[in-house]
Structure formats: C-alpha cells, structure tokens
Design an enzyme around this catalytic site. Sequence first.
Site, PDB file in Angstrom:
ATOM      1  N   THR A 158       4.748  -3.811   2.042  1.00 40.03           N
ATOM      2  CA  THR A 158       3.707  -3.436   1.082  1.00 40.03           C
ATOM      3  C   THR A 158       3.036  -4.671   0.486  1.00 40.03           C
ATOM      4  O   THR A 158       3.653  -5.753   0.425  1.00 40.03           O
ATOM      5  CB  THR A 158       4.360  -2.617  -0.055  1.00 40.03           C
ATOM      6  OG1 THR A 158       3.455  -2.498  -1.129  1.00 40.03           O
ATOM      7  CG2 THR A 158       5.636  -3.273  -0.583  1.00 40.03           C
ATOM      8  N   ASP A 159       1.813  -4.494   0.005  1.00 43.81           N
ATOM      9  CA  ASP A 159       1.131  -5.590  -0.711  1.00 43.81           C
ATOM     10  C   ASP A 159       1.754  -5.831  -2.088  1.00 43.81           C
ATOM     11  O   ASP A 159       1.484  -6.848  -2.722  1.00 43.81           O
ATOM     12  CB  ASP A 159      -0.370  -5.299  -0.852  1.00 43.81           C
ATOM     13  CG  ASP A 159      -0.692  -4.031  -1.624  1.00 43.81           C
ATOM     14  OD1 ASP A 159       0.245  -3.267  -1.965  1.00 43.81           O
ATOM     15  OD2 ASP A 159      -1.891  -3.789  -1.897  1.00 43.81           O
ATOM     16  N   GLU A 160       2.612  -4.897  -2.552  1.00 41.73           N
ATOM     17  CA  GLU A 160       3.162  -5.025  -3.904  1.00 41.73           C
ATOM     18  C   GLU A 160       4.102  -6.223  -4.034  1.00 41.73           C
ATOM     19  O   GLU A 160       4.386  -6.673  -5.141  1.00 41.73           O
ATOM     20  CB  GLU A 160       3.847  -3.716  -4.331  1.00 41.73           C
ATOM     21  CG  GLU A 160       2.870  -2.549  -4.249  1.00 41.73           C
ATOM     22  CD  GLU A 160       3.346  -1.254  -4.888  1.00 41.73           C
ATOM     23  OE1 GLU A 160       4.192  -1.303  -5.786  1.00 41.73           O
ATOM     24  OE2 GLU A 160       2.841  -0.189  -4.479  1.00 41.73           O
TER      25      GLU A 160
ATOM     26  N   TYR B 221      11.094  -1.643  -7.063  1.00 44.23           N
ATOM     27  CA  TYR B 221      10.629  -1.289  -5.710  1.00 44.23           C
ATOM     28  C   TYR B 221      10.091  -2.522  -4.994  1.00 44.23           C
ATOM     29  O   TYR B 221      10.549  -2.873  -3.894  1.00 44.23           O
ATOM     30  CB  TYR B 221       9.550  -0.190  -5.769  1.00 44.23           C
ATOM     31  CG  TYR B 221       8.761  -0.065  -4.480  1.00 44.23           C
ATOM     32  CD1 TYR B 221       9.374   0.344  -3.295  1.00 44.23           C
ATOM     33  CD2 TYR B 221       7.399  -0.367  -4.431  1.00 44.23           C
ATOM     34  CE1 TYR B 221       8.661   0.448  -2.103  1.00 44.23           C
ATOM     35  CE2 TYR B 221       6.670  -0.271  -3.248  1.00 44.23           C
ATOM     36  CZ  TYR B 221       7.300   0.133  -2.082  1.00 44.23           C
ATOM     37  OH  TYR B 221       6.592   0.225  -0.912  1.00 44.23           O
TER      38      TYR B 221
ATOM     39  N   LYS C 148      11.509  -4.615  -1.696  1.00 45.11           N
ATOM     40  CA  LYS C 148      10.736  -4.818  -0.459  1.00 45.11           C
ATOM     41  C   LYS C 148      10.573  -6.319  -0.186  1.00 45.11           C
ATOM     42  O   LYS C 148      10.662  -6.762   0.960  1.00 45.11           O
ATOM     43  CB  LYS C 148       9.354  -4.151  -0.561  1.00 45.11           C
ATOM     44  CG  LYS C 148       9.365  -2.628  -0.555  1.00 45.11           C
ATOM     45  CD  LYS C 148       9.889  -2.008   0.740  1.00 45.11           C
ATOM     46  CE  LYS C 148       8.976  -2.206   1.921  1.00 45.11           C
ATOM     47  NZ  LYS C 148       9.452  -1.431   3.105  1.00 45.11           N
TER      48      LYS C 148
HETATM   49  P1  NAD Z   1       8.260   7.878   2.179  1.00 41.77           P
HETATM   50  O1  NAD Z   1       9.051   7.782   0.916  1.00 41.77           O
HETATM   51  O2  NAD Z   1       7.261   8.960   2.348  1.00 41.77           O
HETATM   52  O3  NAD Z   1       9.252   7.980   3.428  1.00 41.77           O
HETATM   53  C1  NAD Z   1      10.416   7.216   3.515  1.00 41.77           C
HETATM   54  C2  NAD Z   1      11.298   7.834   4.611  1.00 41.77           C
HETATM   55  O4  NAD Z   1      12.486   7.036   4.723  1.00 41.77           O
HETATM   56  C3  NAD Z   1      11.747   9.272   4.309  1.00 41.77           C
HETATM   57  O5  NAD Z   1      11.576  10.082   5.447  1.00 41.77           O
HETATM   58  C4  NAD Z   1      13.234   9.112   3.971  1.00 41.77           C
HETATM   59  O6  NAD Z   1      14.009  10.254   4.311  1.00 41.77           O
HETATM   60  C5  NAD Z   1      13.609   7.905   4.807  1.00 41.77           C
HETATM   61  N1  NAD Z   1      14.771   7.196   4.266  1.00 41.77           N
HETATM   62  C6  NAD Z   1      14.989   6.829   2.974  1.00 41.77           C
HETATM   63  N2  NAD Z   1      16.194   6.229   2.860  1.00 41.77           N
HETATM   64  C7  NAD Z   1      16.735   6.214   4.114  1.00 41.77           C
HETATM   65  C8  NAD Z   1      17.958   5.717   4.655  1.00 41.77           C
HETATM   66  N3  NAD Z   1      18.874   5.119   3.866  1.00 41.77           N
HETATM   67  N4  NAD Z   1      18.184   5.848   5.980  1.00 41.77           N
HETATM   68  C9  NAD Z   1      17.263   6.442   6.778  1.00 41.77           C
HETATM   69  N5  NAD Z   1      16.099   6.944   6.317  1.00 41.77           N
HETATM   70  C10 NAD Z   1      15.832   6.830   5.009  1.00 41.77           C
HETATM   71  O7  NAD Z   1       7.586   6.435   2.333  1.00 41.77           O
HETATM   72  P2  NAD Z   1       6.158   6.040   2.925  1.00 41.77           P
HETATM   73  O8  NAD Z   1       5.154   6.117   1.853  1.00 41.77           O
HETATM   74  O9  NAD Z   1       5.945   6.746   4.205  1.00 41.77           O
HETATM   75  O10 NAD Z   1       6.415   4.490   3.213  1.00 41.77           O
HETATM   76  C11 NAD Z   1       6.958   4.071   4.460  1.00 41.77           C
HETATM   77  C12 NAD Z   1       7.068   2.570   4.463  1.00 41.77           C
HETATM   78  O11 NAD Z   1       5.791   1.973   4.263  1.00 41.77           O
HETATM   79  C13 NAD Z   1       7.963   2.029   3.335  1.00 41.77           C
HETATM   80  O12 NAD Z   1       8.724   0.974   3.849  1.00 41.77           O
HETATM   81  C14 NAD Z   1       6.979   1.540   2.291  1.00 41.77           C
HETATM   82  O13 NAD Z   1       7.537   0.474   1.559  1.00 41.77           O
HETATM   83  C15 NAD Z   1       5.819   1.089   3.154  1.00 41.77           C
HETATM   84  N6  NAD Z   1       4.493   1.176   2.517  1.00 41.77           N
HETATM   85  C16 NAD Z   1       4.080   2.323   1.918  1.00 41.77           C
HETATM   86  C17 NAD Z   1       2.793   2.375   1.358  1.00 41.77           C
HETATM   87  C18 NAD Z   1       2.276   3.644   0.712  1.00 41.77           C
HETATM   88  O14 NAD Z   1       1.199   3.619   0.117  1.00 41.77           O
HETATM   89  N7  NAD Z   1       2.943   4.761   0.821  1.00 41.77           N
HETATM   90  C19 NAD Z   1       1.963   1.268   1.413  1.00 41.77           C
HETATM   91  C20 NAD Z   1       2.431   0.101   2.051  1.00 41.77           C
HETATM   92  C21 NAD Z   1       3.690   0.073   2.608  1.00 41.77           C
HETATM   93  P1  TYD Z   2       1.221   5.427  -6.995  1.00 34.57           P
HETATM   94  O1  TYD Z   2       0.582   6.463  -6.132  1.00 34.57           O
HETATM   95  O2  TYD Z   2       2.554   5.702  -7.608  1.00 34.57           O
HETATM   96  O3  TYD Z   2       1.254   4.081  -6.135  1.00 34.57           O
HETATM   97  P2  TYD Z   2       1.623   2.542  -6.582  1.00 34.57           P
HETATM   98  O4  TYD Z   2       2.267   2.552  -7.902  1.00 34.57           O
HETATM   99  O5  TYD Z   2       2.566   2.143  -5.502  1.00 34.57           O
HETATM  100  O6  TYD Z   2       0.326   1.812  -6.558  1.00 34.57           O
HETATM  101  O7  TYD Z   2       0.236   5.091  -8.185  1.00 34.57           O
HETATM  102  C1  TYD Z   2      -1.110   4.665  -7.949  1.00 34.57           C
HETATM  103  C2  TYD Z   2      -1.717   4.319  -9.293  1.00 34.57           C
HETATM  104  O8  TYD Z   2      -1.839   5.532 -10.080  1.00 34.57           O
HETATM  105  C3  TYD Z   2      -0.865   3.375 -10.116  1.00 34.57           C
HETATM  106  O9  TYD Z   2      -1.716   2.473 -10.842  1.00 34.57           O
HETATM  107  C4  TYD Z   2      -0.144   4.287 -11.098  1.00 34.57           C
HETATM  108  C5  TYD Z   2      -1.129   5.419 -11.313  1.00 34.57           C
HETATM  109  N1  TYD Z   2      -0.514   6.753 -11.603  1.00 34.57           N
HETATM  110  C6  TYD Z   2      -0.922   7.480 -12.729  1.00 34.57           C
HETATM  111  O10 TYD Z   2      -1.794   7.047 -13.492  1.00 34.57           O
HETATM  112  N2  TYD Z   2      -0.328   8.697 -12.949  1.00 34.57           N
HETATM  113  C7  TYD Z   2       0.651   9.198 -12.148  1.00 34.57           C
HETATM  114  O11 TYD Z   2       1.170  10.297 -12.419  1.00 34.57           O
HETATM  115  C8  TYD Z   2       1.028   8.447 -10.979  1.00 34.57           C
HETATM  116  C9  TYD Z   2       2.083   8.952 -10.036  1.00 34.57           C
HETATM  117  C10 TYD Z   2       0.413   7.226 -10.748  1.00 34.57           C
END
Ligand code: NAD
Ligand code: TYD
Length: 353
Positions: A134-136, A159, A163
Amino acid sequence: MAYKKRILITGGAGFIGSHLVRHFVNTYSDYLIVNLDALTYAGNLENLRDIEDKPNYRFVKGDITDLIFIRQLFRDHDFDGVLHCAAESHVDRSIEDPLIFIQTNVMGTAALLQACREQWGEDMGDKRFHHISTDEVFGSLGSEGFFVETTPYDPRSPYSASKAGSDHLVRAFWHTYGLPMVISNCSNNYGPYQFPEKLIPLFIRNITLGKPLPVYGQGVNVRDWLYVEDHVRALDLIFHKGQPGETYNIGGHNEWKNIDLIRLLCDIVDNKTGKPAGTSQQLITFVKDRAGHDMRYAIDAGKIKADLGWVPSLTFEEGLSKTVDWYLSSHEWLESVTSGDYLKYYEQQYSNR
Ligand code: NAD
Ligand code: TYD
C-alpha cells in the site's frame, strides 16, 4: 495437465485478491492458480462463484502464518510464483486491535518468504514473489508533493506499520538470499466486492438504508482512488515484466477530498435510484476523527508508466458508476457479508463517535 506455471495467490477470497484470481484464471488458462485464504470476516468465496469450476483453479483454506502448513502446500504444488495479497487491511480495525495485524501481515509474510526460500533453494532465477502493498507505508503528505518509490517509509497506523514491516522483510530476503521479488505500493482501491467497512461501499450501503454517513473530522483528508481492475492490470504487468528487486508505485492520478467524493457518491446514487437531487447528502454526519488520521495520500505513478506502459483505463466517474450499479444490484452479497459479526463491528466502531 502440465501447466506452464503454478501460481499461488494468497488472500484471493478478499476484495483485490478475488479480482486478481479471476483475472489470472481467465487470462492464463495454461497456469494453475491456487487461491490460499483463511476466510476471515473479509474473505468470501461468493466473490469467486463465476470461476470456481474452472479447471485451472483450486481453492485451499489455510492460514499464511502456519509455516508447517505452508511448507506442505509448497511441496504439494511446487509453485513458480506467488502473488501475496492476504492481509488484515482496515485501518480502523488496526487501531482497535493491532496485534492481529502484526501477526498476519508481518509473521504471515515472513512464513511465506521462508517457505519460498526452502522450496526454491539455490535455483531461484525464474521464480517470482510479488508482494502487494500500500501507499500508506509512506506516511502522510501535506498539500503538496507525491509519493515516489524512493520516498522514505513513515507509517503511522498499526496497519501501515505492519505493511511497512512486511515490505522490509521482502526486500531483506532479496538482498540476503537473492529471493526474486517485486513490490507494488498502490493507492486506495474501489469497486465491486469491497467489504462494506471501507469508505465507498460503506457509504453506498448506508445511503440505500437511509443511515447516517459518518464523515471523520471535517472530511478534508485526501485519497487517490483507483478502480480495482486497473490495479489488477498493473499487478499482472509487474508480476510478468517487473525487474526483480524493484518497487513500483500504482495510483489513479485521482485525488479527492473525502467530503467532495461523498457528495459525488450521494448524487450518483440519488440519480440512479430516482431520488430528488440532494436527498442523500442530508445523511452526511460529521463525527469524531480517526486517531492519527493521515491527511493526504497521492502517488506518482511515473515509473510504472515509463517502464511498463501502464496507465489507468477508467475515469473516476465511470468507475464509480460501475461500482454503484454493482452494489445496487448485489443485495444478496451485501446481506451475506453484513450479518452477524459485521453488526457488532459497526456498533463498536460508530456508536461512540
Ligand atoms: P481484504 O481485507 O478485502 O482481503 C484480505 C484477504 O486476506 C481476505 O480474503 C482474508 O480472508 C485473507 N486473510 C486474512 N488473514 C489471512 C491469513 N492469516 N491467512 C490467509 N488469508 C488471510 O483486503 P484487500 O483490500 O483486498 O487488500 C488486499 C491487499 O492489497 C492487502 O495486502 C492490502 O494491504 C493491499 N492493498 C489494499 C488497498 C485497498 O485499497 N484495499 C490498497 C493498496 C494495497
Ligand atoms: P478507508 O476506506 O478506511 O481507507 P484508508 O483509511 O485506508 O484510506 O477510508 C478512506 C477515507 O475515508 C479516510 O480518510 C477515512 C475516511 N472515512 C470516513 O470519513 N468515514 C468512515 O466511516 C470511513 C470508513 C472512512
């Protein structure tokens, strides 16, 4: 059948993972795709109904932190490559319960790296470990500037720190053991099958239920949004064509202040559901800010564009419209993921704000 490659995708029942699994299963019929997922609250096999019977797809339920189990899985399948998505992924949950994030994201990644190392031995040249991050990890920007691949890490939530820890381990295995890896750091994703704890699906759901839209703080935080299928196209390119040892930033060139995005989302839903303009905006409620809330994320995706020719394909308006359509027509999916534990989580997260 003798497969050209045998690929492990972890976390393939989650949001991004399920789009990634679908893409690989459909695009590469000569690859065996094994989806390893623990099926936590965020993992749902419904996300993969349309491909579950494909001959080149297997699902395995298991935990990435269980090294003995992972070792056996590697022996059974002799993987050529890993795309590692499994993680605990929600910042608010990491504030409530940080240890599971460290366990899954740090220890789980370490176990996978160790299993790769043991299985691949000295002959790792054509293998590939793709760590999806992630960019975070880069921390929080002010109103100016962008994250580039060389921006120093400065994670600020449990989180993002977990990461960042996993990214460091992946690099350490490259430098120390020569394990051929690539890392990608992506901005906020949105699209179908995203669990309704993240901003966009949570707010679409609340709008349809007529519930308050809890905006943290003043809603001035900025995120850079990317449609999930554009992320998956970037992952495919990086996995196949990225240089071992390299990192690639992926982003949408699409910065939105939360409150502006939320207003746009309200208008799109009103428009699609035939409500008078402005109806859903009345649900906007400003609530207590998230602890340590990062102000702004913005990615410079110049390297992946220059090296691999990737640019996003959808505008935000197109992506949001597709996403809203999907959530409005996916009542059963929403119902199935928001029963039981979700209600407890929602109560705990939002009742004291
Ligand atoms: P998500 O929470 O939707 O899915 C995570 C998956 O991992 C789930 O299916 C869960 O069952 C599985 N999991 C959790 N713990 C586990 C374990 N111990 N063993 C096996 N499986 C396990 O997450 P996402 O949003 O799809 O993100 C996927 C990846 O991409 C993550 O690594 C996240 O850090 C990264 N990412 C997400 C975003 C975003 O905006 N969602 C952006 C950038 C990077
Ligand atoms: P989120 O989808 O949780 O992603 P991230 O924190 O990883 O960027 O949140 C996106 C933005 O929205 C973040 O600035 C937090 C804000 N947010 C709210 O204002 N209300 C909410 O209920 C949630 C879940 C997020």
